[in-house]
Design an enzyme around this catalytic site. Structure first.
Site, mmCIF file in Angstrom:
data_model
loop_
_atom_site.group_PDB
_atom_site.id
_atom_site.type_symbol
_atom_site.label_atom_id
_atom_site.label_comp_id
_atom_site.label_asym_id
_atom_site.label_seq_id
_atom_site.Cartn_x
_atom_site.Cartn_y
_atom_site.Cartn_z
ATOM 1 C CD1 TRP A 144 -2.827 1.585 1.116
ATOM 2 C CD2 TRP A 144 -3.285 -0.271 0.164
ATOM 3 N NE1 TRP A 144 -4.235 1.689 0.531
ATOM 4 C CE2 TRP A 144 -4.377 0.488 0.095
ATOM 5 C CE3 TRP A 144 -3.230 -1.738 -0.265
ATOM 6 C CZ2 TRP A 144 -5.635 0.134 -0.608
ATOM 7 C CZ3 TRP A 144 -4.649 -2.039 -0.865
ATOM 8 C CH2 TRP A 144 -5.756 -1.243 -1.177
ATOM 9 C CG ASP A 145 -0.764 5.320 0.140
ATOM 10 O OD1 ASP A 145 -1.116 4.484 0.992
ATOM 11 O OD2 ASP A 145 -1.444 6.087 -0.516
ATOM 12 C CD1 TRP A 146 -1.427 3.848 4.071
ATOM 13 C CD2 TRP A 146 -0.655 1.955 4.735
ATOM 14 N NE1 TRP A 146 -2.353 2.959 3.991
ATOM 15 C CE2 TRP A 146 -2.049 2.042 4.543
ATOM 16 C CE3 TRP A 146 -0.100 0.852 5.369
ATOM 17 C CZ2 TRP A 146 -2.856 0.760 4.458
ATOM 18 C CZ3 TRP A 146 -0.925 -0.264 5.380
ATOM 19 C CH2 TRP A 146 -2.072 -0.364 5.040
ATOM 20 C CG ASN A 206 -11.043 2.428 2.012
ATOM 21 O OD1 ASN A 206 -11.122 3.418 2.556
ATOM 22 N ND2 ASN A 206 -10.041 2.165 0.930
ATOM 23 C CD GLU A 207 -10.474 5.835 -0.328
ATOM 24 O OE1 GLU A 207 -9.665 5.314 -1.263
ATOM 25 O OE2 GLU A 207 -10.113 6.700 0.442
ATOM 26 C CD GLU A 211 -9.398 6.965 4.192
ATOM 27 O OE1 GLU A 211 -8.617 7.669 3.533
ATOM 28 O OE2 GLU A 211 -9.855 5.699 4.036
#
Length: 932
Positions: free
Chosen positions: A188-190, A453-454, A551
């Site tokens: 993921w981006d984190w 989510n999204e 968020e």
């Protein structure tokens, strides 16, 4: 308006007369490629077993997320031999119960295939009576590469289901949406890509004669002021010799003196039974953190049958009601409210988003979970959103949130993608949903189910470049998965809580638009996710005014204390390959730098390591102040504005915790250390807070007060009323008084006006300081009535007038400090400050000499620290490397010569070592050119 959802939830400790044979332990063998064969632990996973046996280095060290990709590409086998005695083998029924297999597995018992699994989130139960034998048995579980499996499933599907692969900066794997597994394990981006395999939850054999209790849950209905306790059970009774056997249930709540007996006929197969008990006893309700005590009761459930089986469960239960209120706002502008009511009281939601606390679930201990969740509660949070790209969390997690009063917004595990909808996939998801709802609905802390989510936004906003001709096909797929399957089965299994199909979404408006809204991010409905990396995050005008912000976030780097163990000295350079590799958000480090530069000078040290450490410190300042600005804006926006906007009733910043050591949006670093943002969250989520800001040459001050929701006052400002029932009521926009952003009253009168609201009196001091001196240059005192409104403007003045009274030739010379108190109440109102210009342009600020002068240790985990300063010191930062704990405050502004804080350790410590470790950093230390 939705009907109230009412819940009594439970947390279970399992006991049974069924003979439970645990297959957990440290006597498993893991085998794989290159003739690897090592000892393995269950529950566990491939990476941690290989690490323990020194087959691999620390997966988190430097670039090992890439160098260890071969692990996820391979197939692995877990094997165990075990002995079963004659008495166990002679039971009429013996089941193999796999609490969690990660993910694609074939299970062989004594060489016979007994089970195939392909869902990390399901519990698998298989009758193995005919396969088990007295004496030695062999259990082998073959795990297929999740990366290969996902790719094969994507290739077999008749059409493309995006996305294919993550951005290259993430160093991740493809097609996570084709496997029912933790999505972020593919990157993921984190976080990193570690698509693990293994037996990640308990695995047992269960032997019994007639029946076994699989689930027990409770909920309540409040009818005519009487609680109806409903106990729901699911029982397996395979192949009974007769059509039924006799059963007998006993329900006890000792604290209120409840004992209830009920005969229950047990039928062959799997069946459900509902027991309803009207309670004559008075019970205390469960409250979220900050609103009251999260009261729990012990409950005992026992089920006997006529062939000798006894199932015994002990629960912690909590009585509370939950409602998601979506009322029409009225007036000429469209819109619905979106807020939670708990026990009939509207709640302003304050919290964050939760991601998996480690790439390897087996490393997450109950003690670590408790530290993270206690940290959330100590920061005055009342809700966490369990994000849909991770896992459904452990029993320990939800037990802790029950006890701490932290409400849970629970996503189902679907995130940032479209998904297949073939029969096999939907059947798999159905079993997952049924199991997870049955497992989790017993917890009072869970207040909402969310489908994904999204993913509504991904479809509506066309993230993946779908052609117009194909849109309807994907829309139908979306509805089939999230409405027809997930939504319907959630409603069937648990109608005690609200369900929303997605986050962000428009709530009722999304439903009215056919489940895929034209604009799922509308500020007039539902919830939003908001991010920007180019705008000024210290300016409140940057932010939208939504009904609920679920968020929003800003990146920062974790501390060197956290980063050093997984890096080498050459890596401690902003331009190093390691720093670039660790940043998984595209252009993230440049964005952090540019955001810092909007308000602060960038580090100037010639030493690259010092410059990187300074950059970390500034990144945390930027993050803390930016999120502070945004949250305070959302809290100020609780009232209805004349535009039809406002009514903001929730702020959940992204994100609470980290999955590894690196840059992210988290406020708590991997390992549990608080970033500056978390200390700021403790302040900006306080029940009572002063919130100053500048607008159009005016200095304005709001009083924000959560106490208003528990006192059922009348709201008359901005035509917002609160009746005795606890409902918010709104009149049409045309009849509204001008809100505080459009004040036309003479500001000279307004600035000194007291608002007489027939309630407790509070006092606020506004103090003006020059950057060059600790002396107060000017001060004003305001007296007002404190708790009639949740968000009330209590002071307005022209900034130029205030600066003139402060003898400030320009705004760059001065700043303002705001402090308040309620007579007779200790620590009643959180203080605040306002810098009218960027710190890069202030005049008069000089390096402060901040020293620790005293440390008083009161016991082995708690001490008081006294600091002194000779100058104004913004963003004063304390660190105690090697000590796990938290300060009462940090990153604070020193406007007095002495400040006292405390340090609370998570475990007993040596205070002499702590004294030697403790350091103080001041803001201008960043700009000391000389090397230290």
């Amino acid at each position: 308006m939705l009907l109230p959802f009412l819940l009594l939830a439970v947390q279970v400790t399992i006991g049974s007369s069924a003979v439970v044979f645990s297959l957990n332990g440290e006597d498993w063998t893991l085998s794989g490629p290159n003739n690897i064969s090592v000892n393995a632990h269950v529950p566990g996973g491939v990476y941690t077993d290989l690490l323990r046996n020194k087959e691999i280095d620390d997966p988190y060290f430097r670039m090992n997320d890439v160098s260890l990709r071969w692990v996820a590409m391979a197939n692995w086998t877990y094997a165990k031999t075990f002995q079963v005695d004659d008495a166990f083998a002679k039971h009429k029924h013996i089941d193999l119960v796999c609490g969690g297999l990660d993910t694609v597995a074939e299970v062989y018992l004594n060489g016979i295939l007994v089970l195939e699994a392909n869902n990390m989130f399901r519990r698998y139960v298989k009758d193995v009576k005919k396969v088990i034998k007295s004496g030695q048995n062999m259990l082998r579980i073959l795990f297929l590469s999740p990366v290969t499996y996902a790719e094969e499933q994507a290739k077999k599907y008749p059409y493309k289901v995006p996305p294919d692969c993550p951005p290259p900066v993430q160093n991740g794997e493809c097609h996570f949406n084709f496997i029912r597994k933790e999505a972020c394990s593919f990157s993921w981006d984190w976080g990193p890509s570690f698509p693990s395999m293994g037996i990640w939850k308990n695995i047992t054999l269960e032997a019994y004669e007639g029946s076994v209790l699989r689930y027990v849950n409770t909920d309540t209905k409040l009818k005519n002021d009487v609680w109806l306790l409903q106990v729901n059970i699911v029982v397996d009774a395979p192949a009974l010799s007769s059509s039924s056997i006799n059963g007998y249930a006993t329900i006890e709540i000792p604290e209120i003196g409840l004992t209830h007996h009920r005969p229950i006929p047990i039928f062959s197969g799997t069946f459900e039974e509902i027991i309803v008990i009207p309670l004559s006893q008075v019970v205390e309700v469960w409250w979220p953190n900050g609103l009251g005590q999260p009261k729990l009761y012990d409950m005992i459930f026992t089920l006997n049958n006529s062939v000798g089986d006894v199932d015994h469960r002990k629960f912690s239960i909590g009585f509370r009601t939950v409602e998601l209120v979506e009322d029409n706002v009225g007036g000429d502008e469209p819109g619905y409210t979106f807020y939670f009511k708990i026990n009939g009281i509207p709640v302003f939601v304050k919290g964050s988003n939760w991601i998996p606390a480690d790439s390897f679930q087996e490393r997450i201990t109950p003690a670590y979970l408790e530290r993270l969740l206690t940290s959330a509660a100590e920061a005055n949070m009342n809700m966490l959103r369990v994000w849909g790209g991770g896992v459904y969390e452990s029993e320990e997690f939800y037990s802790l949130t029950d006890r701490l009063g932290i409400m849970i917004w629970q996503d189902f595990m679907f995130a940032c993608a479209l998904y297949p909808v073939d029969n096999e996939f939907l059947t798999n998801v159905q079993a997952e949903v049924v199991h997870q709802v049955q497992r989790l609905k017993r917890h009072p802390s869970i207040v909402l189910w969310s489908g994904n989510n999204e993913n509504e936004g991904a479809l509506s906003e066309n993230w993946f470049g779908i052609s117009p001709s194909d849109f309807e096909k994907y829309r139908k797929d979306y509805i089939q998965l999230y409405i027809d399957v997930i939504g319907n089965f959630v409603e069937y299994e648990d109608n005690t809580r609200p369900f929303v199909p997605s986050s962000p979404s428009n709530g009722l408006e999304t439903i009215e638009e056919g489940y895929v809204a034209r604009d799922p991010q509308s500020v007039r409905y539902g919830d939003i996710h908001y991010y920007t990396y180019e705008d000024d995050m210290w300016n409140w005008k940057t932010f939208p005014m939504p009904r609920f912000a679920s968020e929003f976030g800003i990146q920062s780097w974790c501390s060197m204390e956290t980063l050093a163990p997984v890096s080498l000295p050459p890596d401690w350079d902003l331009d190093s390959d390691f720093v670039a590799h660790r940043q998984h958000h595209g252009n993230g480090n440049d964005q952090i730098r540019d955001e810092i530069a909007m308000h602060l000078n960038l580090p100037t040290a010639t030493n690259r390591t010092k410059r990187f450490i300074d950059f970390i410190y500034l990144s945390q300042i930027n993050q803390a102040v930016g999120i502070k600005t945004e949250v305070e804006f959302y809290r100020r926006s609780q009232n209805l504005k004349s535009s039809g906007l406002g009514l903001t009733m929730g702020a959940l910043y992204w994100q609470l915790n980290d999955i590894w050591q690196g840059p992210s949006w988290a406020s708590i670093e991997y390992g549990g250390k608080w970033k500056m943002l978390h200390y700021y969250a403790k302040r900006f989520y306080r029940r009572s807070l002063l919130s100053p800001y500048l607008e159009g040459g005016l200095l304005k001050l709001y009083y924000l007060n959560d106490d208003v929701w528990t006192r059922t006052p009348q709201f008359h400002y901005e035509n917002m009323t609160h009746g005795s029932s606890g409902n918010l009521k709104f009149t049409g926009a045309k009849t509204l008084a001008k809100d505080s952003l459009e004040v036309h009253e003479d500001v000279a009168v307004m600035r000194n006006k007291a608002f007489h609201m027939q309630d407790e009196e509070a006092v606020v001091r506004i103090v003006c300081y020059h950057w060059s001196s600790l002396e107060e240059q000017a001060s004003w005192q305001i007296t007002f009535q404190k708790s009639t409104l949740a968000a009330k403007c209590i002071y307005i003045s022209r900034l130029s007038d205030v600066l003139r009274e402060c003898n400030c030739p320009e705004a760059s010379h001065c700043f303002f400090y705001f402090d308040g108190y309620i007579p007779g109440v200790t620590n009643g109102i959180q203080d605040n400050h306002l810098f009218p210009t960027n710190l890069s342009s202030v005049i008069g600020l000089e390096r402060a000499n901040v020293e620790v002068t005293q440390i008083y240790d009161f016991n082995s985990t708690f001490a008081k620290i006294v600091l002194t300063t000779d100058r104004i010191s913004p963003f004063t930062w304390l660190e105690a490397e090697g000590f796990s704990g938290r300060f009462s405050d940090n990153g604070f502004l020193m406007v007095t010569s002495e400040v006292q804080v405390t340090f609370s350790s998570w475990e007993p410590i040596d205070w002499n070592k702590f004294r030697r470790s403790l350091t103080v950093r001041t803001f201008l230390d960043v700009y000391e050119v000389a090397e230290r």
